[in-house]
Scaffold this motif. Structure first.
Motif, PDB file in Angstrom:
ATOM      1  N   ALA A  26      -7.461   2.819  -1.131  1.00 30.00           N
ATOM      2  CA  ALA A  26      -6.270   3.506  -0.644  1.00 30.00           C
ATOM      3  C   ALA A  26      -6.645   4.720   0.195  1.00 30.00           C
ATOM      4  CB  ALA A  26      -5.394   3.925  -1.821  1.00 30.00           C
ATOM      5  N   ILE A  27      -7.685   5.437  -0.218  1.00 25.09           N
ATOM      6  CA  ILE A  27      -8.144   6.615   0.527  1.00 25.09           C
ATOM      7  C   ILE A  27      -8.644   6.213   1.913  1.00 25.09           C
ATOM      8  CG2 ILE A  27      -9.944   8.381   0.634  1.00 25.09           C
ATOM      9  CD1 ILE A  27      -9.698   8.576  -2.440  1.00 25.09           C
ATOM     10  N   THR A  52     -10.339   0.799 -11.122  1.00 23.76           N
ATOM     11  CA  THR A  52      -9.340   1.792 -10.720  1.00 23.76           C
ATOM     12  C   THR A  52      -9.884   2.714  -9.637  1.00 23.76           C
ATOM     13  OG1 THR A  52      -8.437   1.740 -12.962  1.00 23.76           O
ATOM     14  CG2 THR A  52      -7.789   3.591 -11.577  1.00 23.76           C
ATOM     15  N   VAL A  53     -11.123   3.158  -9.808  1.00 25.85           N
ATOM     16  CA  VAL A  53     -11.754   4.027  -8.803  1.00 25.85           C
ATOM     17  C   VAL A  53     -11.908   3.272  -7.479  1.00 25.85           C
ATOM     18  CG1 VAL A  53     -13.867   5.258  -8.193  1.00 25.85           C
ATOM     19  CG2 VAL A  53     -12.958   5.423 -10.511  1.00 25.85           C
ATOM     20  N   ALA A 107      -7.956   5.979   7.776  1.00 26.53           N
ATOM     21  CA  ALA A 107      -7.837   5.218   9.021  1.00 26.53           C
ATOM     22  C   ALA A 107      -6.514   5.537   9.716  1.00 26.53           C
ATOM     23  CB  ALA A 107      -7.942   3.723   8.731  1.00 26.53           C
ATOM     24  N   THR A 108      -5.452   5.686   8.934  1.00 22.18           N
ATOM     25  CA  THR A 108      -4.147   6.018   9.499  1.00 22.18           C
ATOM     26  C   THR A 108      -4.167   7.396  10.144  1.00 22.18           C
ATOM     27  OG1 THR A 108      -3.011   4.653   7.849  1.00 22.18           O
ATOM     28  CG2 THR A 108      -1.702   6.328   8.962  1.00 22.18           C
ATOM     29  N   THR A 117      -8.864  -8.487  -4.658  1.00 21.12           N
ATOM     30  CA  THR A 117      -8.112  -7.253  -4.457  1.00 21.12           C
ATOM     31  C   THR A 117      -6.838  -7.197  -5.288  1.00 21.12           C
ATOM     32  OG1 THR A 117      -8.970  -7.092  -2.196  1.00 21.12           O
ATOM     33  CG2 THR A 117      -7.025  -5.778  -2.726  1.00 21.12           C
ATOM     34  N   ALA A 118      -6.141  -8.321  -5.379  1.00 21.62           N
ATOM     35  CA  ALA A 118      -4.879  -8.344  -6.127  1.00 21.62           C
ATOM     36  C   ALA A 118      -5.104  -8.095  -7.619  1.00 21.62           C
ATOM     37  CB  ALA A 118      -4.176  -9.685  -5.917  1.00 21.62           C
ATOM     38  N   VAL A 119      -6.112  -8.746  -8.174  1.00 21.00           N
ATOM     39  CA  VAL A 119      -6.407  -8.558  -9.598  1.00 21.00           C
ATOM     40  C   VAL A 119      -6.877  -7.134  -9.852  1.00 21.00           C
ATOM     41  CG1 VAL A 119      -7.899  -9.266 -11.505  1.00 21.00           C
ATOM     42  CG2 VAL A 119      -6.920 -10.993  -9.977  1.00 21.00           C
ATOM     43  N   ARG A 120      -7.711  -6.620  -8.955  1.00 20.70           N
ATOM     44  CA  ARG A 120      -8.200  -5.247  -9.108  1.00 20.70           C
ATOM     45  C   ARG A 120      -7.050  -4.255  -9.070  1.00 20.70           C
ATOM     46  NH1 ARG A 120     -12.341  -3.350  -4.683  1.00 20.70           N
ATOM     47  NH2 ARG A 120     -10.400  -3.122  -3.489  1.00 20.70           N
ATOM     48  N   ALA A 121      -6.082  -4.487  -8.196  1.00 23.63           N
ATOM     49  CA  ALA A 121      -4.919  -3.598  -8.104  1.00 23.63           C
ATOM     50  C   ALA A 121      -4.097  -3.644  -9.387  1.00 23.63           C
ATOM     51  CB  ALA A 121      -4.058  -3.998  -6.916  1.00 23.63           C
TER      52      ALA A 121
END
Length: 219
Positions: free
Chosen positions: A203-204, A196-197, A209-210, A131-135
């Motif tokens: 994030a979506i 990126t997608v 969920a929020t 996840t960190a690398v993808r971000a």
């Protein structure tokens, strides 16, 4: 069933009729695309269906002009058909495999240009992106400046108006460049866009969920 290979089998190096100037640095010569026809997969005709060769009305065959790969030329961007496009007799105007061309250029394209192989059988040192690398990849892609431009000559690329980015303006993204540092690795770039997608989708989902949590609290 009629089958045939995607890969073009052509002459390599300068032709027997070529001069020593063909290989001179900066000299123009006819080069084949390293991917041959450039199709992602080889297509075939159904049983009982015959294969047809399609003519390109705008470009002559190399054989008709006695042109071979490595022959010298004088007009950058000029092309001839090395392997004609193909169709089946049942649908004689519908191409199932693209044509392969020889193009007058000052240098050959890198061997891995736009024709990646993605099977695990041809890869090693496979490490899935966390996840960190993808971000981080997504952040670099989103910060990339897009520009409209035209190429300086046909040997570099299509001289029609283009949309893209400048390698020199790209951030820390070696995965979108070929090993020579001067050409874009389209497969790597597409994978970076996918990252990126995926990151935006994460994030979506987090925002959804929020929102759902807040809706439950308000009931």
């Amino acid at each position: 069933m009629l089958t045939f290979s995607l890969l073009a089998v052509g002459l390599t190096g300068a032709s027997a009729c070529g001069s020593d100037e063909d290989a001179a640095e900066g000299a123009l010569a006819y080069y084949a695309h390293p991917c041959g026809r450039g199709d992602p997969v080889s297509q075939m005709c159904a049983a009982g269906d015959a294969l047809l060769e399609l003519e390109d009305p705008a470009v002559a065959r190399c054989s008709d002009r006695t042109i071979a790969e490595g022959d010298s030329c004088s007009t950058e961007g000029e092309r001839c058909v090395q392997l004609p496009a193909q169709a089946c007799t049942s649908s004689p105007t519908a191409s199932i495999n693209s044509a392969a061309y020889l193009t007058c250029r000052s240098e050959a394209l890198p061997a891995d240009t736009a024709c990646p192989r993605s099977s695990v059988a041809v890869k090693k040192h496979v490490q899935h992106v966390d996840t960190a690398v993808r971000a981080a990849i997504a952040q670099t892609m989103l910060a990339t400046k897009l520009a409209k431009y035209t190429y300086v000559s046909p040997s570099v690329g299509d001289t029609a108006p283009q949309l893209g980015f400048m390698i020199e303006e790209l951030g820390d993204a070696p995965y979108v460049l070929h090993s020579d540092g001067a050409h874009v690795n389209v497969y790597g770039y597409a994978s970076a866009i996918l990252a990126t997608v995926q990151e935006q989708q994460r994030a979506i989902e987090k925002l959804k969920a929020t929102v759902e949590k807040l809706e439950r609290q308000c009931r």
